[in-house]
Design a protein around this motif. Structure first.
Motif, PDB file in Angstrom:
ATOM      1  N   GLY A 169       0.497   4.151  -2.774  1.00  0.00           N
ATOM      2  CA  GLY A 169       0.283   5.560  -2.471  1.00  0.00           C
ATOM      3  C   GLY A 169       1.098   6.457  -3.376  1.00  0.00           C
ATOM      4  O   GLY A 169       0.614   7.488  -3.863  1.00  0.00           O
ATOM      5  N   GLU A 211      -0.784   6.168   5.847  1.00  0.00           N
ATOM      6  CA  GLU A 211      -1.811   6.167   4.818  1.00  0.00           C
ATOM      7  C   GLU A 211      -2.885   7.208   5.112  1.00  0.00           C
ATOM      8  O   GLU A 211      -3.434   7.826   4.188  1.00  0.00           O
ATOM      9  CB  GLU A 211      -2.445   4.772   4.716  1.00  0.00           C
ATOM     10  N   ARG A 263       0.820  -1.206   0.000  1.00  0.00           N
ATOM     11  CA  ARG A 263       0.000   0.000   0.000  1.00  0.00           C
ATOM     12  C   ARG A 263       0.858   1.262   0.000  1.00  0.00           C
ATOM     13  O   ARG A 263       0.437   2.318  -0.501  1.00  0.00           O
ATOM     14  CB  ARG A 263      -0.923  -0.020   1.218  1.00  0.00           C
ATOM     15  N   ARG A 298      -1.962  10.499   3.637  1.00  0.00           N
ATOM     16  CA  ARG A 298      -2.180  10.571   2.195  1.00  0.00           C
ATOM     17  C   ARG A 298      -3.653  10.760   1.874  1.00  0.00           C
ATOM     18  O   ARG A 298      -4.029  11.599   1.041  1.00  0.00           O
ATOM     19  CB  ARG A 298      -1.672   9.304   1.509  1.00  0.00           C
TER      20      ARG A 298
END
Length: 440
Positions: free
Chosen positions: A33, A236, A29, A239
């Motif tokens: 991103g 995350e 992940r 983001r």
């Protein structure tokens, strides 16, 4: 990390996050991103190109139709209303160019800078954040994975022992059914069964013990994995929050309905169209192309032997010119000559080629000398002007032009309301002063 651990990373028995190696989806992940940043930048770049292309098409459309409208037969307030559509296109084009500039100059650059700060490339390839996530998960999983490997080994040993025991027991039973009277063989088979039973018991104990040890480290394993997972959840989260904030800014730039300039464009367009007045346009046409136009009706014109031409109908005499019932007085003749000589400085004269020398607008005196010629009463000027209306010259010394055309005024207005001008093509002549306006 040992080779046995690497094998266990691949051999997973379920899709659970807790299985060895399944944390790699969380690590992936991080790379996703970075890729999503690139995808969003490409998305904004394409939209910016669309905005620019649309703005250029609007501008080209406006320019072409404005020329067609100006050259066409439409006139008056309705012409201005029609032309307001072109103005609207030009203003909207400017706004879409502003959208393009905002997408590339603000949103694109903001995303690019955020990506550079969030993802740091390594010399050997990949990103520092990806390697950090991988190392954290490996470290948190390594003790439990090692114990799991031991459990798998003891389980395999136990299952093998059970298999051997079953095989030995089967052989012994078959020997008894065959009534084999060989005591040595029977003894040997029986010893094998007993040995296998002992091995099964021992392997079972080791298997159970390894499971107990695995259960002991499982809580710590779960805690460590949770901590690492939350760390990258936060990464995350940054983001996702940034993308949401950026997309809201993009929406703000794209939404022209909230832009006061956009609203003003259509308020102005509506006002201009609403201001169109058929009665006013008909009145204008009557005054400029119909019965309402002024007319220089023919009047008696004296003949000048010095100028060898008749006075223009523009140079109408005033009631005080001295005209009597019995003829023209001496004062009238002098005034006519004075007016005739003054006008020779302001407009083209109907001279023959031998008398003029080829330049009807020359300010030099003729070869024979003209005793009635006077110096200009006002200095020469050079002022840019713009035509307010169309004008078609009625005589050879008059200019013809269209509304909106720009040229140079080279002489001040005379008593009859005429000026001398020079068109862009170099033609010099007279025109009505009230048909133009100075360009500021």
């Amino acid at each position: 990390m040992s080779g046995s651990y690497d094998d266990s990373m691949i051999d997973v028995s379920s899709d659970s996050f807790w299985e060895v190696g399944n944390y790699k989806r969380t690590v992936k992940r991080v790379d996703d991103g970075n890729r999503l940043c690139n995808d969003l930048m490409n998305c904004l770049h394409e939209r910016a190109r669309i905005e620019k292309s649309y703005a250029q098409q609007l501008t080209e459309w406006s320019k072409r139709w404005r020329q067609l409208i100006e050259k066409g037969p439409q006139y008056g307030t309705l012409e201005r209303a029609w032309g307001a559509l072109c103005t609207e296109a030009e203003k909207v084009s400017e706004l879409h160019m502003e959208v393009k500039a905002a997408l590339m100059g603000e949103d694109f650059e903001k995303l690019k800078n955020w990506q550079r700060d969030a993802f740091h490339k390594q010399m050997i390839g990949g990103f520092k954040e990806t390697k950090e996530a991988e190392d954290c998960f490996r470290k948190a999983q390594k003790p439990w994975a090692k114990k799991l490997k031991e459990v798998d080994t003891t389980k395999k040993t136990y299952h093998t022992a059970c298999k051997e025991e079953k095989l030995a027991t089967s052989r012994e039973n078959n020997s008894k059914l065959e009534n084999n009277n060989n005591p040595e063989l029977q003894k040997k088979l029986q010893d094998k069964v007993e040995k296998c039973e002992q091995e099964v018991q021992k392997s079972k104990e080791r298997y159970e013990k390894s499971l107990e040890e695995l259960d002991k480290v499982t809580p710590q394993y779960m805690e460590n994995m949770e901590q690492v997972f939350e760390q990258w959840q936060q990464f995350e989260d940054k983001r996702l929050c940034f993308f949401k904030e950026l997309l809201l800014e993009v929406k703000q730039h794209l939404d022209l309905s909230t832009n006061h300039k956009f609203q003003t464009v259509y308020h102005t367009l509506e006002d201009t169209i609403s201001a169109a007045d058929a009665e006013e346009d008909l009145k204008w046409f009557r005054s400029n192309h119909g019965p309402g136009m002024p007319m220089n009706w023919p009047q008696f014109e004296d003949w000048s032997i010095d100028l060898n031409r008749s006075l223009s109908r523009r140079e109408k005499k005033k009631p005080t010119d001295g005209v009597t019932l019995t003829g023209i007085s001496q004062t009238g003749e002098q005034q006519a000559k004075s007016s005739s000589s003054a006008s020779s400085m302001e407009k083209t004269q109907d001279w023959s080629d031998e008398e003029t020398g080829g330049n009807p607008f020359s300010t030099d005196t003729n070869g024979d000398g003209n005793p009635f010629e006077e110096e200009p009463t006002s200095p020469l000027v050079s002022v840019p002007v713009r035509a307010l209306y169309d004008y078609e010259g009625q005589e050879q010394d008059e200019l013809s032009f269209k509304a909106g055309e720009e040229f140079i005024k080279v002489g001040n207005e005379d008593d009859q309301g005429w000026c001398k001008g020079r068109l862009k093509g170099g033609q010099v002549g007279l025109y009505p002063a009230n048909y133009v306006e100075d360009i500021q």
